[in-house]
Motif scaffolding. Structure first.
Motif, PDB file in Angstrom:
ATOM      1  N   LEU A 114      73.796  13.735  40.591  1.00  0.00           N
ATOM      2  CA  LEU A 114      73.843  12.671  41.548  1.00  0.00           C
ATOM      3  C   LEU A 114      72.107  12.161  41.930  1.00  0.00           C
ATOM      4  CD1 LEU A 114      74.551   9.919  42.063  1.00  0.00           C
ATOM      5  CD2 LEU A 114      75.817  10.969  44.382  1.00  0.00           C
ATOM      6  N   LYS A 115      71.540  13.541  42.894  1.00  0.00           N
ATOM      7  CA  LYS A 115      70.366  13.551  43.101  1.00  0.00           C
ATOM      8  C   LYS A 115      69.403  12.339  41.538  1.00  0.00           C
ATOM      9  CE  LYS A 115      71.116  16.742  46.389  1.00  0.00           C
ATOM     10  NZ  LYS A 115      70.476  15.965  48.057  1.00  0.00           N
ATOM     11  N   SER A 116      69.419  13.078  41.542  1.00  0.00           N
ATOM     12  CA  SER A 116      68.514  13.123  40.220  1.00  0.00           C
ATOM     13  C   SER A 116      68.419  11.606  39.700  1.00  0.00           C
ATOM     14  CB  SER A 116      68.360  14.783  38.902  1.00  0.00           C
ATOM     15  OG  SER A 116      67.926  15.474  39.338  1.00  0.00           O
ATOM     16  N   TRP A 117      70.019  11.386  39.590  1.00  0.00           N
ATOM     17  CA  TRP A 117      70.232   9.800  38.362  1.00  0.00           C
ATOM     18  C   TRP A 117      69.880   9.126  39.325  1.00  0.00           C
ATOM     19  CZ3 TRP A 117      71.190   7.209  35.102  1.00  0.00           C
ATOM     20  CH2 TRP A 117      71.731   5.573  35.272  1.00  0.00           C
ATOM     21  N   ASN A 118      69.951   9.132  40.658  1.00  0.00           N
ATOM     22  CA  ASN A 118      69.570   7.763  41.815  1.00  0.00           C
ATOM     23  C   ASN A 118      68.289   8.158  41.951  1.00  0.00           C
ATOM     24  OD1 ASN A 118      71.839   7.111  42.735  1.00  0.00           O
ATOM     25  ND2 ASN A 118      72.039   8.723  44.591  1.00  0.00           N
ATOM     26  N   ALA A 119      67.039   9.411  41.957  1.00  0.00           N
ATOM     27  CA  ALA A 119      66.293   9.543  41.168  1.00  0.00           C
ATOM     28  C   ALA A 119      65.193   8.497  40.345  1.00  0.00           C
ATOM     29  CB  ALA A 119      64.862  10.516  42.236  1.00  0.00           C
ATOM     30  N   GLN A 120      66.405   8.511  39.548  1.00  0.00           N
ATOM     31  CA  GLN A 120      65.847   8.357  37.569  1.00  0.00           C
ATOM     32  C   GLN A 120      65.646   6.482  37.905  1.00  0.00           C
ATOM     33  OE1 GLN A 120      67.122  10.486  34.028  1.00  0.00           O
ATOM     34  NE2 GLN A 120      68.333   8.221  33.432  1.00  0.00           N
ATOM     35  N   GLN A 121      66.637   6.337  38.552  1.00  0.00           N
ATOM     36  CA  GLN A 121      67.338   4.684  38.647  1.00  0.00           C
ATOM     37  C   GLN A 121      65.484   4.587  39.788  1.00  0.00           C
ATOM     38  OE1 GLN A 121      69.179   4.383  36.160  1.00  0.00           O
ATOM     39  NE2 GLN A 121      70.345   3.107  37.628  1.00  0.00           N
ATOM     40  N   ALA A 122      65.102   4.935  40.366  1.00  0.00           N
ATOM     41  CA  ALA A 122      63.921   4.407  41.218  1.00  0.00           C
ATOM     42  C   ALA A 122      62.941   4.801  41.202  1.00  0.00           C
ATOM     43  CB  ALA A 122      64.581   5.177  42.814  1.00  0.00           C
ATOM     44  N   GLY A 123      62.347   5.020  39.210  1.00  0.00           N
ATOM     45  CA  GLY A 123      61.412   5.214  38.904  1.00  0.00           C
ATOM     46  C   GLY A 123      60.612   6.482  38.508  1.00  0.00           C
ATOM     47  N   ALA A 124      61.702   7.127  39.332  1.00  0.00           N
ATOM     48  CA  ALA A 124      61.238   8.950  39.163  1.00  0.00           C
ATOM     49  C   ALA A 124      60.778   8.859  37.897  1.00  0.00           C
ATOM     50  CB  ALA A 124      62.045  10.398  40.560  1.00  0.00           C
ATOM     51  N   ALA A 125      59.777   9.664  37.795  1.00  0.00           N
ATOM     52  CA  ALA A 125      59.483  10.533  36.220  1.00  0.00           C
ATOM     53  C   ALA A 125      60.004  11.871  36.154  1.00  0.00           C
ATOM     54  CB  ALA A 125      57.673  10.896  36.095  1.00  0.00           C
ATOM     55  N   ALA A 126      60.508  12.827  37.248  1.00  0.00           N
ATOM     56  CA  ALA A 126      60.844  14.383  37.752  1.00  0.00           C
ATOM     57  C   ALA A 126      61.203  13.859  39.112  1.00  0.00           C
ATOM     58  CB  ALA A 126      59.782  15.388  37.447  1.00  0.00           C
ATOM     59  N   VAL A 127      62.408  14.873  39.359  1.00  0.00           N
ATOM     60  CA  VAL A 127      62.629  15.757  40.839  1.00  0.00           C
ATOM     61  C   VAL A 127      62.433  16.635  40.724  1.00  0.00           C
ATOM     62  CG1 VAL A 127      65.020  15.666  42.107  1.00  0.00           C
ATOM     63  CG2 VAL A 127      65.085  13.577  39.937  1.00  0.00           C
ATOM     64  N   LEU A 128      61.518  16.801  42.129  1.00  0.00           N
ATOM     65  CA  LEU A 128      61.891  18.198  42.676  1.00  0.00           C
ATOM     66  C   LEU A 128      62.805  18.369  43.605  1.00  0.00           C
ATOM     67  CD1 LEU A 128      58.408  19.178  42.945  1.00  0.00           C
ATOM     68  CD2 LEU A 128      59.540  19.850  41.277  1.00  0.00           C
ATOM     69  N   ILE A 129      63.764  19.554  44.314  1.00  0.00           N
ATOM     70  CA  ILE A 129      64.425  19.380  45.090  1.00  0.00           C
ATOM     71  C   ILE A 129      64.360  20.833  45.996  1.00  0.00           C
ATOM     72  CG2 ILE A 129      67.164  19.763  46.054  1.00  0.00           C
ATOM     73  CD1 ILE A 129      67.741  18.138  43.792  1.00  0.00           C
ATOM     74  N   GLY A 130      64.535  20.678  47.284  1.00  0.00           N
ATOM     75  CA  GLY A 130      63.429  21.732  47.838  1.00  0.00           C
ATOM     76  C   GLY A 130      64.875  22.381  48.660  1.00  0.00           C
ATOM     77  N   ASP A 131      64.888  24.216  48.562  1.00  0.00           N
ATOM     78  CA  ASP A 131      66.029  24.422  48.907  1.00  0.00           C
ATOM     79  C   ASP A 131      65.694  24.546  51.106  1.00  0.00           C
ATOM     80  OD1 ASP A 131      67.943  25.679  49.206  1.00  0.00           O
ATOM     81  OD2 ASP A 131      67.256  27.684  48.100  1.00  0.00           O
ATOM     82  N   ASN A 132      67.282  24.630  51.102  1.00  0.00           N
ATOM     83  CA  ASN A 132      67.729  24.308  52.772  1.00  0.00           C
ATOM     84  C   ASN A 132      67.411  25.383  53.432  1.00  0.00           C
ATOM     85  OD1 ASN A 132      69.973  24.624  51.654  1.00  0.00           O
ATOM     86  ND2 ASN A 132      70.477  22.305  52.638  1.00  0.00           N
TER      87      ASN A 132
END
Length: 632
Positions: A112-130
């Motif tokens: 879902l994070k990647s989908w929302n990022a794609q909708q906002a114009g992102a070409a790729a997503v990096l998710i930082g671990d917590n």
């Protein structure tokens, strides 16, 4: 231990291995499964103080750009940093580079994070671990009406460790300068040689929900590419099917009897999850076995690609929904494809026998991960060059991954089509050398980008660095643009600075001067190189000269002199007389020679005959003696 992360991205969620099992009684998966995390490289290009290389675990959704790279600007959102809700604006970088959105882990599905990022114009997503832990693979959630976006994700995503993610955030939040990173998937897929070996772990059951639909959609769309690659010898494909065994204590239960063959050795879940209704799990195992044998028999007959036709035809003709998932229907498909049914049956063996089945036993052995490949625990799973594929099971995405598995420069034509890769040679010739006259170029398009290598054209090899220049060398080089040397034609005459006897270099021909790439006519008359005798008159021509002598004299080019060309009548008489004498002497000598030769031959013949044939007087002296001997 490297592992797959569960679908929820929140902290504290316990990892587990997804196994296609209906009942606990029919489960025999190793307690310590091994899941290998496939990584790509993240390289920070700027700012200077955080430059370096870092690992990132490739997400198991979206489309990883196997064999490619992406350079972009990292942006960390001021609000909604988890990416669990839609962003209100589109993200853009100041330098107009692609946006790589950095998000925090937790709160919702990774997908879902990647989908929302794609909708906002992102070409790729990096998710930082917590949390501080080893990298793990972000997986997809179960498909449902709430997760319909999964198949629409077309951008790559990756998980980075906590320390690296925090360092990116700090610099990105300041917004003093852009954080430029390069995502590199070129080495994510091994590419050791000119052939790609890949496996598809699948299932003959067509009533297992979205997963089964995904498998069949992939088979339908990828079949054409798969068969082209297989027919051309570019790939080696092997289908696989997951089974497990029934524990000894449960072999006599209804669950094992309905879901297993060969007395509990090979099992599959009941399609309807109801032991008293519809098809049973053992029906699925038998068809899985048949499809394995179809591939083996087809491969032995030189038609390995026929497996794709069988699976597709079986899906259409023998559907569970239409109650045609039967042995008879399957055998009709085998016959229709021209495969020997008896060999398929021989390969399958007896499902009722209390013994191991060689084909299925091998499948259970292959299911366990070895080397760089982890255990196969879910369906569908694609393994390319012994590495588990990450990303959605999409025709184009999988083809990109397969193409990334070829040794650079050996890719088949299907991998160089414009819809899966960019031909860098089309833009400014890729920065490589090119001969404008013949359009011979050193730019070679490959799946991973272009190579600048001097080519071989029509059997003639070019040598050079591929960037600044290439020169034709060896025999036949003069046939290609005259070997890069000077050449010019005027009227019926052509002169060239390229010589077939010289393997390299250019040299102006006689009568010209220059460096071989540019030659000018040499004025032999002006330079006093010829026709220098006192009685000579020199006239320059293109590539040569003419020399005439005064009066009726003859010019001798080799000696560069003039000699008299006139004779008196007496001189002609003397010349004819001398010539006649010479001819007469020659004829007389020839006649005398023939006479002497004939006399010599006669004397030799007489000498030979005298040895074997007595003369007449000798014959008469001996005759009375022979008569006397006869009277006695």
């Amino acid at each position: 231990m490297a592992r797959r992360v569960p679908w929820l991205a929140g902290a504290g969620a316990a990892p587990f291995l997804v196994v296609v099992v209906v009942t606990v009684a029919v489960a025999a998966v190793p307690a310590w499964g091994r899941f290998v995390v496939e990584k790509s490289s993240v390289r920070v290009l700027s700012p200077e103080h955080i430059r370096g290389h870092h690992d990132a675990a490739i997400g198991n959704f979206g489309v990883p750009d196997y064999g490619g790279t992406l350079t972009g600007v990292v942006i960390y959102p001021d609000k909604k940093a988890t990416g669990c809700t839609e962003f209100e604006t589109k993200f853009k970088s100041k330098s107009r580079r692609p946006v790589i959105l950095l998000l925090d882990r937790g709160g919702c599905y990774f997908a879902l994070k990647s989908w929302n990022a794609q909708q906002a114009g992102a070409a790729a997503v990096l998710i930082g671990d917590n949390v501080d832990e080893q990298l793990l693979t972000m997986d997809t959630p179960d498909e449902s009406p709430e997760t319909e976006y999964i198949d629409k994700i077309n951008i790559p995503s990756a998980l980075v460790n906590r320390a690296f993610g925090e360092s990116l955030k700090k610099v990105a939040e300041k917004q003093e300068e852009e954080v430029v990173v390069k995502l590199d998937w070129r080495e994510s897929m091994p590419h050791p040689d000119e052939r790609v070996e890949y496996e598809f772990w699948t299932n003959s059951n067509d009533e297992c929900g979205p997963r089964c639909d995904e498998q069949m959609d992939f088979v339908r769309s990828f079949r054409g590419h798969a068969q082209i690659l297989e027919r051309g010898g570019y790939t080696l494909f092997t289908p696989h099917y997951i089974t497990w065994y029934c524990p000894e204590a449960f072999k006599l239960t209804q669950q094992c009897k309905s879901q297993c063959i060969n007395h509990g050795r090979y099992c599959a879940p009941d399609p309807e999850q109801d032991f008293g209704e519809g098809y049973e799990g053992k029906d699925v195992v038998v068809e899985n076995l048949r499809q394995l044998c179809v591939h083996r028999v087809a491969n032995d007959s030189g038609r390995a690609w026929a497996w794709w036709d069988y699976v597709m035809d079986y899906k259409i003709r023998c559907s569970m929904k239409e109650k045609k998932y039967t042995k008879g229907c399957a055998e009709d498909v085998v016959k229709a494809l021209g495969l020997p049914l008896d060999k398929v049956q021989e390969c399958m063996g007896d499902p009722e026998a209390d013994t191991d089945n060689a084909v299925l036993a091998k499948e259970q052995e292959d299911q366990i991960g070895r080397g760089s490949r982890g255990d196969v625990t879910i369906l569908p799973t694609l393994v390319i060059n012994n590495v588990q594929y990450r990303g959605k099971l999409d025709r184009t995405a999988v083809l990109k991954a397969v193409c990334a598995g070829f040794k650079e420069g050996t890719e088949p034509r299907v991998c160089l089509s414009h819809d899966i890769e960019t031909n860098e040679c089309l833009h400014r010739n890729g920065g490589c050398w090119r001969d404008e006259k013949t359009n011979v170029t050193a730019c070679k398009d490959t799946y991973r980008g272009r190579l600048c290598e001097c080519p071989a054209v029509n059997g003639v090899q070019y040598e050079g660095d591929g960037y600044i220049g290439c020169k034709a060398v060896g025999p036949g080089r003069c046939t290609l643009n005259n070997g890069g040397c000077w050449s010019e034609t005027r009227g019926q005459q052509t002169f060239s600075a390229c010589s077939d006897t010289a393997l390299t270099g250019c040299r102006c021909p006689p009568g010209f001067q220059g460096d071989g790439h540019k030659c000018e006519d040499l004025d032999e008359c002006k330079e006093k190189l010829a026709c220098t005798c006192p009685d000579c008159h020199c006239k320059n021509t293109w590539g040569n000269y003419e020399c005439k002598c005064k009066g009726n004299q003859l010019y001798i080019r080799g000696e560069d002199i003039c000699i008299a060309n006139s004779m008196s009548r007496f001189g002609w008489f003397i010349t004819i007389l001398v010539a006649s004498c010479v001819v007469g002497v020659g004829i007389s000598g020839y006649v005398f020679y023939k006479y002497r030769l004939r006399s010599y031959m006669d004397s030799e013949i007489m000498a030979i005959m005298s040895q074997y044939m007595p003369l007449d007087n000798q014959h008469n002296e001996n005759q009375p003696l022979r008569q006397h001997d006869s009277e006695a």
